[in-house]
Design an enzyme around this catalytic site. Structure first.
Site, PDB file in Angstrom:
ATOM      1  N   TYR A   1      -4.600 -68.896  18.301  1.00 20.66           N
ATOM      2  CA  TYR A   1      -4.691 -69.982  18.853  1.00 20.66           C
ATOM      3  C   TYR A   1      -4.608 -71.298  17.820  1.00 20.66           C
ATOM      4  CZ  TYR A   1      -6.407 -73.984  21.719  1.00 20.66           C
ATOM      5  OH  TYR A   1      -6.557 -75.075  22.193  1.00 20.66           O
TER       6      TYR A   1
ATOM      7  N   GLU B   1      -9.202 -76.656  30.112  1.00 23.80           N
ATOM      8  CA  GLU B   1     -10.275 -77.447  29.663  1.00 23.80           C
ATOM      9  C   GLU B   1     -11.073 -77.596  30.993  1.00 23.80           C
ATOM     10  OE1 GLU B   1     -10.801 -77.846  26.524  1.00 23.80           O
ATOM     11  OE2 GLU B   1      -8.735 -77.595  25.820  1.00 23.80           O
TER      12      GLU B   1
ATOM     13  N   TRP C   1     -15.037 -72.256  24.601  1.00 24.35           N
ATOM     14  CA  TRP C   1     -13.542 -72.245  24.764  1.00 24.35           C
ATOM     15  C   TRP C   1     -13.048 -70.580  24.490  1.00 24.35           C
ATOM     16  CZ3 TRP C   1      -9.454 -74.252  26.845  1.00 24.35           C
ATOM     17  CH2 TRP C   1      -8.533 -73.948  26.314  1.00 24.35           C
TER      18      TRP C   1
END
Length: 185
Positions: free
Chosen positions: A18, A40, A48
């Protein structure tokens, strides 16, 4: 020679991939911007990594983040999502995705694209903070405060300043790769 990365992504290969391939790279297409906006918003109060590890489940559950479909989700679809163990089953966040999809399309209509709306806050150019260490990376800024307030005024949900700043980082509106990160080379 080992690549030097931002320290936050050293947990495992999912995080590294990522970081290396997406985080901080400018995104201008509405579909990807919407995906990150939804992810988000689900992150609020969570890590996350939790969201990233469930990203494919989110894609399947939310029709590949097709905001036109999501804006019209029925009570049956909401129930299906609430029973999907592969995603975060927070009813308020699930209901917020429907509202956010509707509001997203309203912004598209007003500005021509959601991308133009978002990037308009920074005159279309990424902000490069050039942080030396992770402790130099803020959680919010005046710009994320402004965007958050505007989105909330437009009826968006789960769009606090921290969520918006993380979105800005994810979509490359902000480059917060630390100065020794190989991405900067």
């Amino acid at each position: 020679m080992e690549k030097v990365r931002c320290a936050w992504c050293e947990k495992d290969d999912l995080y590294k991939k990522y970081h290396d391939e997406e985080w901080g790279k400018p995104v201008y297409d509405d579909e990807t911007i919407f995906e990150f906006l939804i992810l988000e918003s689900f992150q609020a109060g969570l890590s996350w990594y939790t969201i990233l590890s469930k990203r494919n489940n989110f894609r399947k559950a939310f029709d590949h983040f097709d905001y036109k479909k999501m804006a019209a989700y029925s009570d049956q679809k909401i129930e299906e999502l609430m029973n999907n163990a592969g995603i975060i089953r927070n009813k308020l966040k699930i209901l917020a995705t429907i509202i956010n999809a509707q509001k997203f399309m309203e912004v598209q209509t007003e500005f021509g694209s959601f991308s133009k709306y978002m990037w308009g806050f920074i005159d279309g150019k990424p902000i490069d903070n050039k942080p030396k260490t992770l402790s130099d990376v803020p959680a919010t800024t005046e710009i994320s405060d402004t965007i958050s307030k505007d989105l909330k005024k437009r009826g968006f949900k789960f769009m606090g300043s921290t969520v918006i700043y993380a979105h800005m980082q994810a979509t490359g509106m902000v480059n917060d790769h630390i100065e020794t990160c190989f991405i900067r080379k």
